[in-house]
Design a protein around this motif. Sequence first.
Motif, PDB file in Angstrom:
ATOM      1  N   GLY A  49       0.814  -1.208   0.000  1.00  0.00           N
ATOM      2  CA  GLY A  49       0.000   0.000   0.000  1.00  0.00           C
ATOM      3  C   GLY A  49       0.846   1.256   0.000  1.00  0.00           C
ATOM      4  O   GLY A  49       0.561   2.217  -0.714  1.00  0.00           O
ATOM      5  N   GLU A  58       1.551  -7.845   8.425  1.00  0.00           N
ATOM      6  CA  GLU A  58       1.650  -7.672   6.984  1.00  0.00           C
ATOM      7  C   GLU A  58       2.959  -8.250   6.450  1.00  0.00           C
ATOM      8  O   GLU A  58       4.019  -8.067   7.043  1.00  0.00           O
ATOM      9  CB  GLU A  58       1.570  -6.189   6.621  1.00  0.00           C
ATOM     10  N   TYR A 112       5.527   1.562  -6.532  1.00  0.00           N
ATOM     11  CA  TYR A 112       5.136   0.172  -6.762  1.00  0.00           C
ATOM     12  C   TYR A 112       5.508  -0.296  -8.166  1.00  0.00           C
ATOM     13  O   TYR A 112       6.101  -1.364  -8.344  1.00  0.00           O
ATOM     14  CB  TYR A 112       3.627  -0.009  -6.539  1.00  0.00           C
ATOM     15  N   HIS A 130      -3.703   7.709   5.473  1.00  0.00           N
ATOM     16  CA  HIS A 130      -3.326   7.047   4.229  1.00  0.00           C
ATOM     17  C   HIS A 130      -3.435   7.967   3.016  1.00  0.00           C
ATOM     18  O   HIS A 130      -3.207   7.515   1.884  1.00  0.00           O
ATOM     19  CB  HIS A 130      -4.197   5.800   4.023  1.00  0.00           C
ATOM     20  N   ARG A 155      -0.404  -7.525  -7.589  1.00  0.00           N
ATOM     21  CA  ARG A 155      -1.188  -7.208  -6.406  1.00  0.00           C
ATOM     22  C   ARG A 155      -0.690  -5.912  -5.787  1.00  0.00           C
ATOM     23  O   ARG A 155       0.509  -5.715  -5.590  1.00  0.00           O
ATOM     24  CB  ARG A 155      -1.089  -8.334  -5.383  1.00  0.00           C
ATOM     25  N   ARG A 156      -1.630  -5.025  -5.438  1.00  0.00           N
ATOM     26  CA  ARG A 156      -1.280  -3.752  -4.804  1.00  0.00           C
ATOM     27  C   ARG A 156      -1.810  -3.641  -3.375  1.00  0.00           C
ATOM     28  O   ARG A 156      -1.368  -2.783  -2.618  1.00  0.00           O
ATOM     29  CB  ARG A 156      -1.826  -2.576  -5.629  1.00  0.00           C
ATOM     30  N   GLU A 157      -2.751  -4.505  -3.014  1.00  0.00           N
ATOM     31  CA  GLU A 157      -3.320  -4.464  -1.673  1.00  0.00           C
ATOM     32  C   GLU A 157      -2.364  -5.142  -0.693  1.00  0.00           C
ATOM     33  O   GLU A 157      -1.604  -6.026  -1.065  1.00  0.00           O
ATOM     34  CB  GLU A 157      -4.683  -5.165  -1.638  1.00  0.00           C
ATOM     35  N   PRO A 158      -2.410  -4.750   0.588  1.00  0.00           N
ATOM     36  CA  PRO A 158      -1.559  -5.390   1.602  1.00  0.00           C
ATOM     37  C   PRO A 158      -1.731  -6.901   1.627  1.00  0.00           C
ATOM     38  O   PRO A 158      -2.830  -7.425   1.398  1.00  0.00           O
ATOM     39  CB  PRO A 158      -2.024  -4.744   2.912  1.00  0.00           C
ATOM     40  N   ASP A 191       2.618   1.729  -3.387  1.00  0.00           N
ATOM     41  CA  ASP A 191       1.670   2.204  -4.390  1.00  0.00           C
ATOM     42  C   ASP A 191       1.311   3.667  -4.158  1.00  0.00           C
ATOM     43  O   ASP A 191       1.257   4.470  -5.101  1.00  0.00           O
ATOM     44  CB  ASP A 191       0.415   1.330  -4.348  1.00  0.00           C
TER      45      ASP A 191
END
Length: 376
Positions: A214, A262, A222, A356, A251-254, A217
């Motif tokens: 996250g 994480e 990223y 965020h 994939r960009r999500e945690p 990105d």
Amino acid sequence: MPLSATRIHTDTATVTVASQDRAVTDWSTRYFGPWWNATAAADPGPGALADDGGLVLADVDPERVDDVRALVTDYGHEEVTYANARTLVARHEGITYAVQPDERIGYQVTGRRLVIVGAEPEPVAVAAARLARELVRGQLLADGWTVLHASAATRNGRAVLTLGDKGAGKTTTGLLLALSGWGLLANDRIFVRPEADGHVRVLPWPSAAALGFGLLDAVGLYDRTRERVLDGGQLHPTQHPTVTQALMGGRREPLWRADGKERKPQFFPDQLSSWLGLTLSTEARAAGLLFPTMSPHMTPGLVENGRTLTAADVFDQKTEDRYPDIFGLTPTIATGSETLSEFLAQLPRRSLVLNHDTNASATVVTRTAEEILTAS
């Protein structure tokens, strides 16, 4: 077979890593790099291996791993966790023997001379760099340095230190400043020492940098990271294989573990500059302190909470969780944290909340850090 060596030097600490496998010493040269003035020497003479600071001899030799394991078993041992690995430790006549059975690595330590043997080059290289760093830490602690749980970013030789608990935003704050043109001195730990002139000197603690999907990105890093991986670039081996798979898949999500922690990409120190375009700093003097808190539902800005340096911000043998001193490399001395606290208490300090919204958080972080430099 000729030896190769890497000489590591920072402040008064000097350590040499030597091996018959050039890949082992190249790893240390790369890992410590400019942060700790690491230089390589092919086929060094006897003088290059003088044990004037610390010496790590590391080689690939599976049979010797079995020999060390037999000694550990014969002498009786305790079981500990070191560098997240099960480790069996025995002591006999002033020598410490240890083996990590799952990693197939054996250790023999006499004073500041360390011998490491393993079944494969990469685990040996990782272990050699880790123990070289522990030797440097021991020398610096003996010379009055203290390890803080903090990140640090620099401008014109002056550092803003960011402190806080895990998840508070230390790495995020350091990264945002580095992306704004500051130098990155460290992302998780630093060495600090009060000087007679009233300043507090700061040195880096070289380590792999864990940066979540996250965050990468959100700050625009990223895509370049994924491109490097797709081109065959290798991140640090402590990174879980599923992270590489997720990067390759876009994939960009945690990516979460079963225990709620994480899983993050782990960057070599040199990749912070070669992959991410950041500038690394090697030394500075402290100009002020930042105490961030990550709160997704609050607007980024300054807060008043009276936060100051606490005992929890200082790494010692009671709070060290990843690298307990099983080899006796850390001197038994007072940390001097009270004197350090007095020096740091004289510096400007700010507490802030981040969220965020990376752009908004970056604006608050950079503005506050620049105000600290002006005020100090």
